[in-house]
Design a protein around this motif. Structure first.
Motif, PDB file in Angstrom:
ATOM      1  N   TRP A  53     -43.923  42.495 -12.624  1.00  0.00           N
ATOM      2  CA  TRP A  53     -44.013  43.734 -11.845  1.00  0.00           C
ATOM      3  C   TRP A  53     -44.123  43.378 -10.368  1.00  0.00           C
ATOM      4  O   TRP A  53     -45.015  42.616  -9.976  1.00  0.00           O
ATOM      5  N   MET A  54     -43.233  43.924  -9.557  1.00  0.00           N
ATOM      6  CA  MET A  54     -43.242  43.620  -8.124  1.00  0.00           C
ATOM      7  C   MET A  54     -43.660  44.827  -7.294  1.00  0.00           C
ATOM      8  O   MET A  54     -44.354  44.712  -6.303  1.00  0.00           O
ATOM      9  N   ALA A  55     -43.168  46.008  -7.686  1.00  0.00           N
ATOM     10  CA  ALA A  55     -43.396  47.252  -6.956  1.00  0.00           C
ATOM     11  C   ALA A  55     -43.064  48.375  -7.929  1.00  0.00           C
ATOM     12  O   ALA A  55     -42.493  48.120  -8.992  1.00  0.00           O
ATOM     13  N   PRO A 110     -55.453  35.661  -0.073  1.00  0.00           N
ATOM     14  CA  PRO A 110     -56.567  36.618   0.001  1.00  0.00           C
ATOM     15  C   PRO A 110     -56.644  37.477  -1.263  1.00  0.00           C
ATOM     16  O   PRO A 110     -56.489  38.690  -1.231  1.00  0.00           O
ATOM     17  N   VAL A 111     -56.830  36.821  -2.401  1.00  0.00           N
ATOM     18  CA  VAL A 111     -56.787  37.490  -3.700  1.00  0.00           C
ATOM     19  C   VAL A 111     -58.013  37.065  -4.498  1.00  0.00           C
ATOM     20  O   VAL A 111     -58.420  35.903  -4.430  1.00  0.00           O
ATOM     21  N   ARG A 124     -48.888  39.231  -9.087  1.00  0.00           N
ATOM     22  CA  ARG A 124     -49.051  40.003  -7.848  1.00  0.00           C
ATOM     23  C   ARG A 124     -48.394  39.284  -6.696  1.00  0.00           C
ATOM     24  O   ARG A 124     -48.281  38.066  -6.668  1.00  0.00           O
ATOM     25  N   ARG A 125     -47.918  40.075  -5.762  1.00  0.00           N
ATOM     26  CA  ARG A 125     -47.373  39.502  -4.540  1.00  0.00           C
ATOM     27  C   ARG A 125     -48.480  39.467  -3.507  1.00  0.00           C
ATOM     28  O   ARG A 125     -49.306  40.365  -3.422  1.00  0.00           O
ATOM     29  N   THR A 126     -48.483  38.424  -2.702  1.00  0.00           N
ATOM     30  CA  THR A 126     -49.496  38.309  -1.664  1.00  0.00           C
ATOM     31  C   THR A 126     -48.952  37.319  -0.633  1.00  0.00           C
ATOM     32  O   THR A 126     -47.745  37.172  -0.484  1.00  0.00           O
ATOM     33  N   ARG A 127     -49.868  36.657   0.066  1.00  0.00           N
ATOM     34  CA  ARG A 127     -49.406  35.624   0.993  1.00  0.00           C
ATOM     35  C   ARG A 127     -50.175  34.346   0.713  1.00  0.00           C
ATOM     36  O   ARG A 127     -51.308  34.382   0.220  1.00  0.00           O
ATOM     37  N   GLN A 130     -49.617  31.469   5.738  1.00  0.00           N
ATOM     38  CA  GLN A 130     -48.851  32.315   6.650  1.00  0.00           C
ATOM     39  C   GLN A 130     -47.542  32.821   6.079  1.00  0.00           C
ATOM     40  O   GLN A 130     -46.745  33.414   6.812  1.00  0.00           O
ATOM     41  N   VAL A 131     -47.271  32.567   4.797  1.00  0.00           N
ATOM     42  CA  VAL A 131     -45.976  33.003   4.253  1.00  0.00           C
ATOM     43  C   VAL A 131     -46.176  33.863   3.008  1.00  0.00           C
ATOM     44  O   VAL A 131     -47.167  33.737   2.293  1.00  0.00           O
TER      45      VAL A 131
END
Lengths: 174, 116
Positions: A53-55, A110-111, A124-127, A130-131
Motif C-alpha cells: 500500500w502506497m497511497a 522518523p517512524v 510505509r513510505r517515509t524518509r 535526507q532521501v
C-alpha cells in the motif's frame, strides 16, 4: 557475530499501479496476480509476489517478471482509468535483517519501528535521513528499505554507518 | 516538534515528513474579480497568532494534500481533515471550541457552512 545484516537484494521487479480509490478494478487487477488488495499501510504477499500500500490510489507490486505482470493486468484494467508501469529499474531494495534491524532503521527514519507499532506485514513510505524511501516488514526481524537507485550509494553508506556495532543502542530488545 | 496525523495514511508523523502549503480554504478569484480582490487572493494571508487552518502535504508518505487546524503559537494541533473539505469538520471545531473558546471556533468556522 553480527546481530544485523544489511544486504542489497537481487534486482526486484516492481510495477506501480494507480487507480481511483475504491475503484471496482482494484480487486480483479490484483487477483490476476494472485494477490488481494492490501489494507492501509499493509503488505500482501503471495509467494514471490507482493502488493504494498502506497497511497489511497496507489499500490506497488513486487513481481518476478514485470512484463508478464503488466500483461496479466491489461485485461482487468481495460476500460478503467489507471496507470500501470514497470518502475523496477528506478529503485533498489536493501534487506536489513537480524535482532538489531529495527534499531538500524529507527536511527534513519522518523517512524515508530517498535514491533507493536510496525509488525510484520506493515509497509510505509517515509524518509531515510535526507532521501525518500519506503519500508516494509517481511517478518518481525526482516525489514526492507527501498529507495531510488540514484541515491543508492548514499543510503548504503547510511545503513553501513547505522549498523556499525559500535553504534548499538539496544533499542527494541525483548 | 509538530506532529500531524495524515487523514489518508492514518500515520502520526513528524513535521519533517510533511511539506507546508500555507493558508487553507482560500476562495479563488476568477476573471470577473476586481484587481483588488485578485491581489488579495494572491497575496493577502491571515497570519494569526492562534488558531490557523493550513494546507499540508504528506510529501514523504502518501503524497496527498490535507488540511490541518493548529495553533501557530503553541503548535497544538486540533485536528486534520481531507483536502476535499469546504471547512473544518464539526469534530475539529468542537475541539477548537473546547481548547480555545467558542470565539476561536466561530472565527475559523465562519464562511464555511458546508463542513461535511
Amino acid at each position: 557475530m553480527s546481530d544485523v545484516t544489511v544486504t542489497r537484494a537481487t534486482p526486484q521487479g516492481m510495477v506501480t499501479l494507480k487507480l481511483p480509490p475504491g475503484d471496482v478494478a482494484w480487486g480483479p487487477a490484483l487477483a490476476a496476480l494472485g494477490l488481494s488488495v492490501p489494507a492501509v499501510r499493509r503488505l500482501e504477499r503471495a509467494g514471490d509476489r507482493a502488493a504494498l500500500w502506497m497511497a489511497p490510489d496507489e499500490v506497488l507490486l513486487l513481481v518476478p517478471d514485470p512484463a508478464a505482470a503488466l500483461a496479466a493486468l491489461a485485461g482487468p484494467l481495460a476500460g478503467a482509468h489507471h496507470l500501470a508501469a514497470d518502475v523496477g529499474a528506478a529503485r533498489v531494495v536493501f534487506a536489513v535483517a537480524g535482532p538489531r534491524a529495527r534499531e538500524v532503521l529507527a536511527k534513519l527514519c522518523p517512524v515508530d519501528l517498535h514491533p507493536a507499532a510496525f509488525p510484520a506485514g506493515s509497509a510505509r513510505r517515509t524518509r531515510a535521513a535526507q532521501v525518500a524511501c519506503m519500508l516494509w516488514a517481511e517478518a518481525a526481524d526482516d525489514l526492507r528499505l527501498s529507495c531510488f537507485r540514484s541515491v543508492e550509494g548514499y543510503v548504503a553508506d547510511l545503513l553501513t554507518l547505522s549498523a556499525d556495532p559500535a553504534g548499538s543502542v539496544g533499542l527494541f530488545r525483548a | 516538534m509538530l506532529m500531524l496525523v495524515c487523514p489518508y495514511c492514518g500515520v502520526t508523523a513528524e513535521e519533517t515528513e510533511f511539506a507546508p502549503g500555507g493558508e487553507a480554504h482560500l476562495s479563488r478569484v476568477g476573471p470577473d474579480g476586481s484587481d483588488e480582490a485578485f491581489e488579495a487572493y494572491l497575496f493577502a494571508r491571515a497570519n494569526p497568532k492562534g488558531v490557523h487552518l493550513e494546507r499540508w502535504r504528506h510529501a514523504y508518505g502518501c503524497g496527498k494534500w490535507f488540511l490541518a487546524a493548529r495553533c501557530t503559537a503553541t503548535l497544538e494541533v486540533f485536528g486534520t481533515y481531507p483536502a476535499q473539505s469546504k471547512g473544518p469538520p464539526p469534530a475539529v471545531l468542537d475541539r477548537i471550541a473546547d481548547r480555545r473558546g467558542a470565539g476561536a471556533a466561530a472565527r475559523v468556522g465562519r464562511g464555511a457552512p458546508d463542513a461535511s
